[in-house]
Design a protein around this motif. Sequence first.
Motif, short mmCIF file in Angstrom:
data_model
loop_
_atom_site.label_atom_id
_atom_site.label_comp_id
_atom_site.label_asym_id
_atom_site.label_seq_id
_atom_site.Cartn_x
_atom_site.Cartn_y
_atom_site.Cartn_z
N GLY A 114 42.66 37.76 44.10
CA GLY A 114 42.53 38.52 45.15
C GLY A 114 43.43 39.32 44.78
O GLY A 114 44.73 39.01 44.42
N MET A 115 43.51 40.70 44.92
CA MET A 115 44.37 41.89 44.54
C MET A 115 44.67 42.91 45.92
O MET A 115 43.51 43.25 46.20
N THR A 116 45.70 42.98 46.25
CA THR A 116 46.21 44.03 47.30
C THR A 116 47.12 45.25 46.73
O THR A 116 48.01 44.85 45.97
N VAL A 117 46.49 46.35 46.60
CA VAL A 117 47.25 47.64 46.32
C VAL A 117 47.63 48.28 47.37
O VAL A 117 46.77 48.72 48.12
N SER A 118 49.07 48.71 47.18
CA SER A 118 49.50 49.61 48.21
C SER A 118 49.59 50.99 47.71
O SER A 118 50.27 50.95 46.91
N VAL A 119 48.90 51.89 48.26
CA VAL A 119 49.23 53.19 48.01
C VAL A 119 49.55 54.11 49.22
O VAL A 119 49.48 53.58 50.47
N PRO A 120 50.24 55.13 49.20
CA PRO A 120 50.53 56.15 50.17
C PRO A 120 49.53 56.19 51.27
O PRO A 120 48.38 56.85 50.81
N GLY A 121 49.76 55.67 52.43
CA GLY A 121 48.66 55.80 53.37
C GLY A 121 47.79 54.77 53.63
O GLY A 121 47.30 54.74 54.65
N THR A 122 47.60 53.77 52.73
CA THR A 122 46.78 52.83 53.18
C THR A 122 46.82 51.68 51.97
O THR A 122 47.70 51.55 51.20
N THR A 123 46.19 50.38 52.33
CA THR A 123 46.26 49.54 51.39
C THR A 123 44.77 48.96 51.28
O THR A 123 43.78 48.98 51.87
N LEU A 124 44.49 48.85 49.86
CA LEU A 124 43.44 48.42 49.28
C LEU A 124 43.28 47.09 48.72
O LEU A 124 44.22 46.40 47.92
N PHE A 125 42.07 46.62 48.97
CA PHE A 125 41.89 44.88 48.75
C PHE A 125 40.70 44.60 48.08
O PHE A 125 39.65 45.16 48.50
N VAL A 126 40.65 43.62 47.27
CA VAL A 126 39.47 43.22 46.47
C VAL A 126 39.81 41.75 46.00
O VAL A 126 40.68 41.15 45.60
N GLU A 127 38.62 40.89 45.98
CA GLU A 127 38.75 39.67 45.63
C GLU A 127 37.39 39.05 45.00
O GLU A 127 36.58 39.65 45.17
N LYS A 128 37.55 38.39 44.08
CA LYS A 128 36.39 38.03 43.03
C LYS A 128 36.65 36.35 42.63
O LYS A 128 37.80 35.88 42.57
N VAL A 129 35.42 35.92 42.63
CA VAL A 129 35.63 34.41 41.89
C VAL A 129 34.46 34.41 40.66
O VAL A 129 33.69 35.00 40.55
N SER A 130 35.19 33.67 39.86
CA SER A 130 34.45 33.39 38.57
C SER A 130 34.86 32.01 37.90
O SER A 130 35.68 31.55 38.56
N ASP A 131 34.55 31.96 36.60
CA ASP A 131 34.94 30.60 35.73
C ASP A 131 36.08 30.56 35.29
O ASP A 131 36.99 29.64 35.47
N THR A 132 36.95 31.58 34.92
CA THR A 132 38.30 31.74 34.54
C THR A 132 39.07 32.82 35.19
O THR A 132 38.37 33.71 36.00
N PHE A 133 40.13 32.59 35.39
CA PHE A 133 41.29 33.47 36.07
C PHE A 133 41.14 34.88 35.21
O PHE A 133 41.37 36.01 36.04
N GLU A 134 41.02 34.70 33.84
CA GLU A 134 41.11 36.23 33.14
C GLU A 134 39.63 36.81 33.59
O GLU A 134 39.80 38.24 33.81
N GLU A 135 38.35 36.27 33.68
CA GLU A 135 37.42 37.03 34.05
C GLU A 135 37.66 37.47 35.55
O GLU A 135 37.19 38.46 35.64
N SER A 136 38.10 36.61 36.40
CA SER A 136 38.37 37.04 37.74
C SER A 136 39.05 38.41 37.94
O SER A 136 38.95 39.27 38.54
N CYS A 137 40.18 38.38 36.96
CA CYS A 137 40.98 39.41 37.02
C CYS A 137 40.58 40.72 36.48
O CYS A 137 40.60 41.87 36.98
N ASP A 138 39.60 40.75 35.54
CA ASP A 138 38.89 41.54 35.00
C ASP A 138 38.08 42.38 36.05
O ASP A 138 38.18 43.72 35.91
#
Length: 99
Positions: free
Chosen positions: A55-79
């Motif tokens: 799961g990735m949470t990015v804080s930018v001025p004015g808002t927060t963006l979030f994305v979450e992915k599931v896969s076989d490896t952490f590297e693939e999920s991170c990509d």
Amino acid sequence: MEIKIQSIHFDATASLQAFIEKKVAKLEKTFEDIQKVDVQCKVVKPATAQNKEVGMTVSVPGTTLFVEKVSDTFEESCDLCVDSMRVQLQKFKEKLRNR
């Protein structure tokens, strides 16, 4: 840009952390004003093939963006997370330009 990596239910290796930091740093090319990035790596129970969740949470001025992915490896999920976050940041940047 501050990058914080959390590993839940396991210990992240130094190479995994370096991989995540390298990928997340590329987000600054898309949007310069990123303040903070929180990355949560989680092993989902039960131990099946698709059990590495990032799961990735990015804080930018004015808002927060979030994305979450599931896969076989952490590297693939991170990509997948970084690709998805890049799209969100581009849309957010367009909204800012149109104001």
